[in-house]
Design an enzyme around this catalytic site. Sequence first.
Site, PDB file in Angstrom:
ATOM      1  N   SER A   1      -7.011  -4.097 -38.800  1.00 50.79           N
ATOM      2  CA  SER A   1      -6.043  -3.507 -37.867  1.00 50.79           C
ATOM      3  C   SER A   1      -6.311  -3.951 -36.431  1.00 50.79           C
ATOM      4  CB  SER A   1      -6.109  -1.983 -37.948  1.00 50.79           C
ATOM      5  OG  SER A   1      -5.898  -1.562 -39.275  1.00 50.79           O
ATOM      6  N   GLN A   2      -5.251  -3.875 -35.626  1.00 53.13           N
ATOM      7  CA  GLN A   2      -5.335  -4.156 -34.179  1.00 53.13           C
ATOM      8  C   GLN A   2      -6.375  -3.203 -33.551  1.00 53.13           C
ATOM      9  OE1 GLN A   2      -1.724  -2.791 -32.498  1.00 53.13           O
ATOM     10  NE2 GLN A   2      -1.993  -3.806 -30.537  1.00 53.13           N
TER      11      GLN A   2
END
Length: 218
Positions: A65-66
Site C-alpha cells: 500500500s501507499q
Amino acid sequence: MNSIHLHAGQRRKMVEEQLGDRGIKDLRVLEVMSRIPRHLFTLDSLQHRAYGDTPLPIGENQTISQPYIVAAMTEALKLKGHERVLEIGTGSGYQTAVVAELVAQVFTIERINALSRKAQQILEGLGYSNIVFKMFDGTYGWPDQAPFDAIMVTAAAKEIPEALIKQLGDGGTLVAPAGDADKQKLMVLTKKGDRVSKREIGDCKFVPLVGKYGWPEK
Ligand code: SAM
C-alpha cells in the site's frame, strides 16, 4: 553500508511530505515509518521507488500500500503498546512491521502462500519476534485467538465480514476498506458493549479481499 540503513534521507522526506504535511499526527507512527526499511519489502526491481507516493506491485497481482494509507490506517487504530492485533492481508509484510513496532503482538493472515512465506522471511530477518503468521482465508478471522484489541484489513470487500467484527474485543477498533471493486471508503469501526459505531475516513482503492466472506476467486 548494510542495506537496512540505506535511504534514510528518502524515508525522512516521505514522512515529512507524504505523512506529516497531510495530517498524520501520531508521533509513534511517524517515528516507526521513518525507521522501517520499506525498500526491503518491495520487489528488487522497484526498490528505487519504495519511498514514492504510490502503491507498488509485489508479485502475485498484489500490492504494497501507499505509505499514506499505511500511516492513516495505523493511526486510526490509536495503538498504545499493549494490544494484540489481527491483520488480514500480510502482503509484503510492511504494514505488519509498522504495527508490530507499536503493539505487543500481531496475528497476520495471508491467503497467497508465496507472499506469506516471503514476508515471514523478511520480518524474521529484521528481528521481529512478536508476529504470528497464518496462510488461510482471512475472512474467517482467527477465532482461536479472538478477541483482538484491534483489527486491520488491507484488502477490500463489499461489506466488512461479520466474523471479523465479532472477533473485535470490547473497546476495540477495526479499520478496513469497504465498497465496490474499483473504489472504496476507508471505514473505522469501534465496539462498545453490543454497539458498533462506524465512520469513514476517506476514499481508497485496495485489491480485493478474496474468500468465503469476500469476493469469489476468479
Ligand atoms: N499490507 C500489505 C503490505 O503492506 O504490503 C498490503 C496488502 S495487499 C494491498 C492485500 C493483501 O491481502 C494481498 O496480499 C492479498 O493476497 C491479501 N488477501 C486478499 N484476500 C485475502 C483473504 N481472504 N485472506 C488473507 N489475505 C487476503
